[in-house]
Design a protein around this motif. Structure first.
Motif, short mmCIF file in Angstrom:
data_model
loop_
_atom_site.label_atom_id
_atom_site.label_comp_id
_atom_site.label_asym_id
_atom_site.label_seq_id
_atom_site.Cartn_x
_atom_site.Cartn_y
_atom_site.Cartn_z
N ALA A 17 0.75 -1.21 0.14
CA ALA A 17 -0.04 0.08 0.04
C ALA A 17 0.86 1.08 0.07
N ARG A 18 1.95 1.09 0.77
CA ARG A 18 2.92 2.34 0.83
C ARG A 18 3.39 2.73 -0.63
N LEU A 19 4.03 1.58 -1.28
CA LEU A 19 4.54 1.77 -2.62
C LEU A 19 3.54 2.34 -3.48
N GLU A 20 2.40 1.91 -3.34
CA GLU A 20 1.29 2.48 -4.46
C GLU A 20 1.11 3.84 -4.14
N GLU A 21 1.29 4.28 -2.70
CA GLU A 21 1.05 5.65 -2.35
C GLU A 21 2.14 6.88 -2.93
N LEU A 22 3.61 5.87 -2.95
CA LEU A 22 4.65 6.75 -3.40
C LEU A 22 4.66 6.72 -5.07
N VAL A 23 4.28 5.65 -5.44
CA VAL A 23 4.05 5.79 -6.83
C VAL A 23 3.26 6.89 -7.26
N ALA A 24 2.07 7.01 -6.86
CA ALA A 24 0.99 8.31 -7.04
C ALA A 24 1.71 9.41 -6.91
N GLU A 25 2.36 9.61 -5.55
CA GLU A 25 3.07 10.91 -5.24
C GLU A 25 4.15 11.39 -6.17
N THR A 26 4.96 10.41 -6.66
CA THR A 26 6.24 10.86 -7.50
C THR A 26 6.14 10.53 -9.05
N HIS A 27 5.24 9.69 -9.43
CA HIS A 27 5.25 9.36 -10.76
C HIS A 27 3.66 9.65 -11.34
N VAL A 28 2.69 8.54 -11.26
CA VAL A 28 1.34 8.58 -11.64
C VAL A 28 0.71 7.75 -10.75
N ASP A 29 -0.75 8.08 -10.74
CA ASP A 29 -1.69 7.16 -9.67
C ASP A 29 -1.89 5.71 -10.55
N MET A 30 -1.65 4.55 -9.83
CA MET A 30 -1.95 3.66 -10.72
C MET A 30 -1.81 2.49 -9.36
N ALA A 31 -2.50 1.25 -9.59
CA ALA A 31 -2.44 0.14 -8.76
C ALA A 31 -1.08 -0.64 -8.88
N VAL A 32 -0.47 -1.10 -7.84
CA VAL A 32 0.94 -1.54 -7.58
C VAL A 32 0.81 -2.90 -6.86
N ARG A 33 1.51 -3.96 -7.36
CA ARG A 33 1.64 -5.27 -6.72
C ARG A 33 2.99 -5.66 -6.70
N PRO A 122 15.65 -6.87 -9.89
CA PRO A 122 15.84 -5.55 -9.25
C PRO A 122 16.35 -4.68 -10.28
N GLN A 123 15.78 -3.65 -10.02
CA GLN A 123 15.75 -2.29 -11.03
C GLN A 123 16.12 -1.11 -10.43
N ARG A 124 16.99 -0.38 -11.33
CA ARG A 124 17.06 1.28 -11.01
C ARG A 124 16.74 2.06 -12.18
N LYS A 125 16.10 2.83 -12.02
CA LYS A 125 15.54 3.82 -13.08
C LYS A 125 15.62 5.31 -12.70
N GLN A 126 15.56 6.39 -13.67
CA GLN A 126 15.54 7.50 -13.47
C GLN A 126 13.93 7.93 -14.24
N THR A 127 13.09 8.90 -13.63
CA THR A 127 12.16 9.48 -14.75
C THR A 127 12.09 11.09 -14.50
#
Length: 324
Positions: A17-33, A122-127
């Motif tokens: 749930a926290r990862l989904e929140e962070l993705v919405a805050e920093t990238h875009v709102d989406m469901a995460v698993r 395991p991944q590293r990326k920049q956006t």
């Protein structure tokens, strides 16, 4: 100022749930698993501003996400995400197209379109998060608001990804004027990497000519037509086909040049207005406010850089682990 996030200290039951929140805050709102048991899942996100553009560095274990039509329809001010894979492998689906991304590859996604992703290792990326309004600061920027996968081996793409890597390592040490220059360079290099297959040749040639003659005061439809061996009517038709006009394109390019001068120098505002073809300071101020939402004076003082670009307001929750 950077926002750091680390899931290590988050209880396992709350990590997804926290990862989904962070993705919405920093990238875009989406469901995460999560792609592995929550107890062993690791992720970190660092978010930093470059004026009105945002750079996000992410390191994460395997996971997946989906942004359906309903979530996409709730997008407010639209923006682009320009994602560079640094390590690992990821599958992305943008509309009907699916792509397998390897280190060095670049995918450009729109905040108002459905999308899916799956990180396989395991991944590293920049956006780079780019608001649509910022695209007007590069020639032909309006054509860049699209989803596309860029070939990481192309020279222009390698130049852009190399610059983002350097920028990520030096951004925290840059002063305000240097940040403004870095922002312009990031947009220019992204445009160079993305435009090779987007701009019709006649329009691209005219845009380049306009860019070279902006300071001369001779940028008129007649001058453009004469320089390219075509009629004035044909010039109007080419720009209309791209959804704009000669006057609007020239005005946006002059405002972009003036905006850069305001941020990187200390010349009087009236001098900058005259340099870029505005009749007087008041005319310049009206046009600048209409384009950027603040006055030239406020922009120079830094007031024009406030406000979130994407998602909800981000709150720091700790220090990010080493991303490799």
């Amino acid at each position: 100022m950077a926002d750091f996030h680390d899931l290590t200290a988050v209880p396992a039951a709350q990590r997804e749930a926290r990862l989904e929140e962070l993705v919405a805050e920093t990238h875009v709102d989406m469901a995460v698993r999560l792609g592995r048991p929550a107890e062993s899942f690791r992720a970190s996100i660092r978010r930093r501003r470059i004026d009105d553009v945002v750079l996000v560095d992410t390191a994460c274990d395997p996971c997946s996400g989906r942004r359906g039509p309903r979530r996409a329809a709730r997008t407010g001010r639209p923006y682009l995400g320009v994602m560079v894979v640094r390590r690992g492998r990821e599958t992305v689906a943008l509309g009907e197209a699916t792509a397998e991304l390897r280190p060095g590859d670049v995918v450009v996604w729109r905040s108002d379109r459905p999308a899916r992703f799956e990180v396989h290792a395991p991944q590293r990326k920049q956006t780079l998060i780019v608001p649509v309004a910022a695209l007007a600061d590069v020639p032909g920027g309006h054509r860049l608001f699209r989803t596309v996968v860029l070939d990481g081996s192309a020279p222009a793409v390698r130049l852009f990804t190399g610059y983002l890597d350097i920028l990520s390592r030096t951004l925290d040490r840059l002063g305000p004027a240097e940040v403004a220059t870095a922002r312009s360079a990031a947009l220019d290099l992204f445009a160079a990497a993305a435009r090779h297959d987007t701009a019709p040749a006649p329009l691209a040639l005219m845009e380049t000519w306009i860019e070279r003659h902006l300071a001369s005061g001779e940028v008129t439809p007649a001058a453009i037509a004469a320089a390219h061996g075509m009629s004035v009517r044909s010039v109007y038709r080419v720009f209309a086909g791209a959804g704009t006009t000669v006057a609007a394109f020239v005005r946006d390019r002059r405002l972009a040049r003036a905006r850069r001068d305001l941020a990187t120098g200390d010349d009087p505002i009236a001098d900058i207005a005259l340099r870029w073809g505005f009749a007087d300071a008041s005319h310049f101020t009206r046009a600048f406010r209409a384009r950027y939402g603040c006055t030239p004076r406020d922009h120079r003082a830094g007031a024009g850089t406030a406000g979130p670009v994407a998602g909800r307001q981000v709150q720091a929750v700790g220090a990010a682990p080493e991303s490799g």
